[in-house]
Design an enzyme around this catalytic site. Sequence first.
Site, PDB file in Angstrom:
ATOM      1  N   ASN A 149     -11.205 -29.497  50.480  1.00  0.00           N
ATOM      2  CA  ASN A 149     -11.042 -29.743  49.049  1.00  0.00           C
ATOM      3  C   ASN A 149     -11.280 -28.426  48.330  1.00  0.00           C
ATOM      4  O   ASN A 149     -12.413 -27.969  48.214  1.00  0.00           O
ATOM      5  CB  ASN A 149     -12.061 -30.814  48.598  1.00  0.00           C
ATOM      6  CG  ASN A 149     -11.999 -31.066  47.107  1.00  0.00           C
ATOM      7  OD1 ASN A 149     -11.103 -30.563  46.414  1.00  0.00           O
ATOM      8  ND2 ASN A 149     -12.942 -31.848  46.595  1.00  0.00           N
ATOM      9  N   TRP A 150     -10.180 -27.823  47.884  1.00  0.00           N
ATOM     10  CA  TRP A 150     -10.292 -26.498  47.265  1.00  0.00           C
ATOM     11  C   TRP A 150     -10.877 -26.578  45.854  1.00  0.00           C
ATOM     12  O   TRP A 150     -11.205 -25.552  45.269  1.00  0.00           O
ATOM     13  CB  TRP A 150      -8.916 -25.820  47.195  1.00  0.00           C
ATOM     14  CG  TRP A 150      -8.326 -25.461  48.529  1.00  0.00           C
ATOM     15  CD1 TRP A 150      -8.845 -25.740  49.776  1.00  0.00           C
ATOM     16  CD2 TRP A 150      -7.105 -24.755  48.756  1.00  0.00           C
ATOM     17  NE1 TRP A 150      -8.019 -25.251  50.758  1.00  0.00           N
ATOM     18  CE2 TRP A 150      -6.938 -24.645  50.163  1.00  0.00           C
ATOM     19  CE3 TRP A 150      -6.124 -24.205  47.919  1.00  0.00           C
ATOM     20  CZ2 TRP A 150      -5.837 -24.002  50.740  1.00  0.00           C
ATOM     21  CZ3 TRP A 150      -5.028 -23.570  48.489  1.00  0.00           C
ATOM     22  CH2 TRP A 150      -4.893 -23.466  49.882  1.00  0.00           C
ATOM     23  N   LYS A 151     -10.963 -27.784  45.314  1.00  0.00           N
ATOM     24  CA  LYS A 151     -11.449 -27.988  43.941  1.00  0.00           C
ATOM     25  C   LYS A 151     -10.653 -27.083  42.987  1.00  0.00           C
ATOM     26  O   LYS A 151      -9.478 -26.833  43.235  1.00  0.00           O
ATOM     27  CB  LYS A 151     -12.965 -27.765  43.878  1.00  0.00           C
ATOM     28  CG  LYS A 151     -13.693 -28.619  44.927  1.00  0.00           C
ATOM     29  CD  LYS A 151     -15.170 -28.677  44.751  1.00  0.00           C
ATOM     30  CE  LYS A 151     -15.781 -29.540  45.857  1.00  0.00           C
ATOM     31  NZ  LYS A 151     -17.208 -29.745  45.709  1.00  0.00           N
ATOM     32  N   HIS A 160     -13.983 -38.727  43.732  1.00  0.00           N
ATOM     33  CA  HIS A 160     -14.905 -37.622  44.020  1.00  0.00           C
ATOM     34  C   HIS A 160     -16.025 -37.592  42.977  1.00  0.00           C
ATOM     35  O   HIS A 160     -15.792 -37.876  41.803  1.00  0.00           O
ATOM     36  CB  HIS A 160     -14.146 -36.292  44.028  1.00  0.00           C
ATOM     37  CG  HIS A 160     -14.966 -35.183  44.610  1.00  0.00           C
ATOM     38  ND1 HIS A 160     -15.921 -34.515  43.884  1.00  0.00           N
ATOM     39  CD2 HIS A 160     -14.998 -34.654  45.856  1.00  0.00           C
ATOM     40  CE1 HIS A 160     -16.500 -33.613  44.669  1.00  0.00           C
ATOM     41  NE2 HIS A 160     -15.954 -33.679  45.868  1.00  0.00           N
ATOM     42  N   GLU A 197     -17.378 -35.279  41.426  1.00  0.00           N
ATOM     43  CA  GLU A 197     -17.122 -34.434  40.248  1.00  0.00           C
ATOM     44  C   GLU A 197     -16.216 -35.142  39.247  1.00  0.00           C
ATOM     45  O   GLU A 197     -16.317 -34.940  38.040  1.00  0.00           O
ATOM     46  CB  GLU A 197     -16.543 -33.084  40.700  1.00  0.00           C
ATOM     47  CG  GLU A 197     -17.624 -32.217  41.332  1.00  0.00           C
ATOM     48  CD  GLU A 197     -17.171 -31.374  42.501  1.00  0.00           C
ATOM     49  OE1 GLU A 197     -15.974 -31.072  42.613  1.00  0.00           O
ATOM     50  OE2 GLU A 197     -18.039 -31.015  43.332  1.00  0.00           O
ATOM     51  N   GLU A 244     -20.085 -38.715  50.705  1.00  0.00           N
ATOM     52  CA  GLU A 244     -20.579 -37.424  50.220  1.00  0.00           C
ATOM     53  C   GLU A 244     -21.819 -37.641  49.357  1.00  0.00           C
ATOM     54  O   GLU A 244     -21.699 -37.981  48.173  1.00  0.00           O
ATOM     55  CB  GLU A 244     -19.514 -36.737  49.355  1.00  0.00           C
ATOM     56  CG  GLU A 244     -18.242 -36.379  50.083  1.00  0.00           C
ATOM     57  CD  GLU A 244     -17.503 -35.232  49.392  1.00  0.00           C
ATOM     58  OE1 GLU A 244     -17.276 -34.227  50.062  1.00  0.00           O
ATOM     59  OE2 GLU A 244     -17.187 -35.329  48.197  1.00  0.00           O
ATOM     60  N   GLY A 271     -22.228 -28.704  47.508  1.00  0.00           N
ATOM     61  CA  GLY A 271     -22.308 -27.350  46.948  1.00  0.00           C
ATOM     62  C   GLY A 271     -23.729 -26.810  46.853  1.00  0.00           C
ATOM     63  O   GLY A 271     -23.972 -25.811  46.178  1.00  0.00           O
ATOM     64  N   SER A 284     -21.809 -29.652  51.913  1.00  0.00           N
ATOM     65  CA  SER A 284     -22.322 -28.419  52.533  1.00  0.00           C
ATOM     66  C   SER A 284     -22.026 -28.301  54.027  1.00  0.00           C
ATOM     67  O   SER A 284     -22.825 -27.731  54.781  1.00  0.00           O
ATOM     68  CB  SER A 284     -23.832 -28.277  52.270  1.00  0.00           C
ATOM     69  OG  SER A 284     -24.079 -28.170  50.888  1.00  0.00           O
ATOM     70  N   GLY A 307     -15.810 -28.594  51.161  1.00  0.00           N
ATOM     71  CA  GLY A 307     -15.542 -27.901  49.903  1.00  0.00           C
ATOM     72  C   GLY A 307     -15.538 -26.403  50.119  1.00  0.00           C
ATOM     73  O   GLY A 307     -14.562 -25.821  50.582  1.00  0.00           O
ATOM     74  N   GLY A 308     -16.666 -25.760  49.805  1.00  0.00           N
ATOM     75  CA  GLY A 308     -16.772 -24.296  49.842  1.00  0.00           C
ATOM     76  C   GLY A 308     -16.222 -23.648  51.101  1.00  0.00           C
ATOM     77  O   GLY A 308     -15.458 -22.680  51.018  1.00  0.00           O
TER      78      GLY A 308
END
Length: 271
Positions: free
Chosen positions: A22-24, A108, A110, A188, A194, A232, A253-254
């Site tokens: 997930n590149w966000k 998600h 966010e 999640e 993150g 993470s 993610g990251g």
Amino acid sequence: MPANLLNMVRDMHSRIPIISGNWKMNTSREEARNLSSTIARLSSETNLTAEIVLFIPYVWLSEVSEIVASQEIIVGAQDSYPGPNGAYTGAVNTEMLTEVCSMVLVGHSERRTVFGDTATKFSAQITDALTKEMLVTYCIGENESEAADGETNRVLGRQIAEVFAGADGESLRNSVHDDPRRFVLAYEPVWAIGTGRVASVGEISDRIEFIRGELGKYSDRADEIRLQYGGSVSPDNVAGISEISHLDGALVGGASLNAGDFIDICGAFTV
Ligand code: 13P
């Protein structure tokens, strides 16, 4: 991985591993091109017996889909508007997405916390996407205070019920009954996203087992739904996570913004 090898693995395993990046809201156009083409190249050099998904910003969907097409990498959108064309300034609906990608990320944390999206929207997004033959990943997870109050299972049970139960959940229940591979559920924990604070293998394992039990309330094919962990995940911690039974992959993610790290994570789940 070549399509014929992937199909062979699909025939052998009811739950082929699935790892999603997930590149966000990250990447320039150039970065998106480079990252996706490097992921495609590395995946072709590595015999990954797993499905790979990239959830990328709307504006790069079309281009990235073309770049990764030969590697059978699934491209998905990070959100969708579940309704017909009309006067909805700024929105992108599922119908439009069907032309440039094949999966939608729904629920998600966010979207829940930053944009105030609610279960009503998530349920409509899932129904709309499945009706239009798209794949869906639905995210659930408790926040820090819910975890501290011992409320985690209650929250997870509620978030599952919000999309599976009642009349609104009918098309999801039918779709899972017809083809459980079209729906992926990602656990999640919000406090792990993150933050570098990955949940322990024991915690993830307990939650995943609980989630599969809850899914069993709504589907006779719950055992075939693929479950991911997100929060993470990195090449350093994926080894233990990938061994958890009932778990079929990760939502990253990251670390998905680095092609080498992402492919290493995919490799850990290869069967
Ligand atoms: P991180 O891997 O950066 O914690 O993000 C997880 C996530 O939110 C993926 O959807």
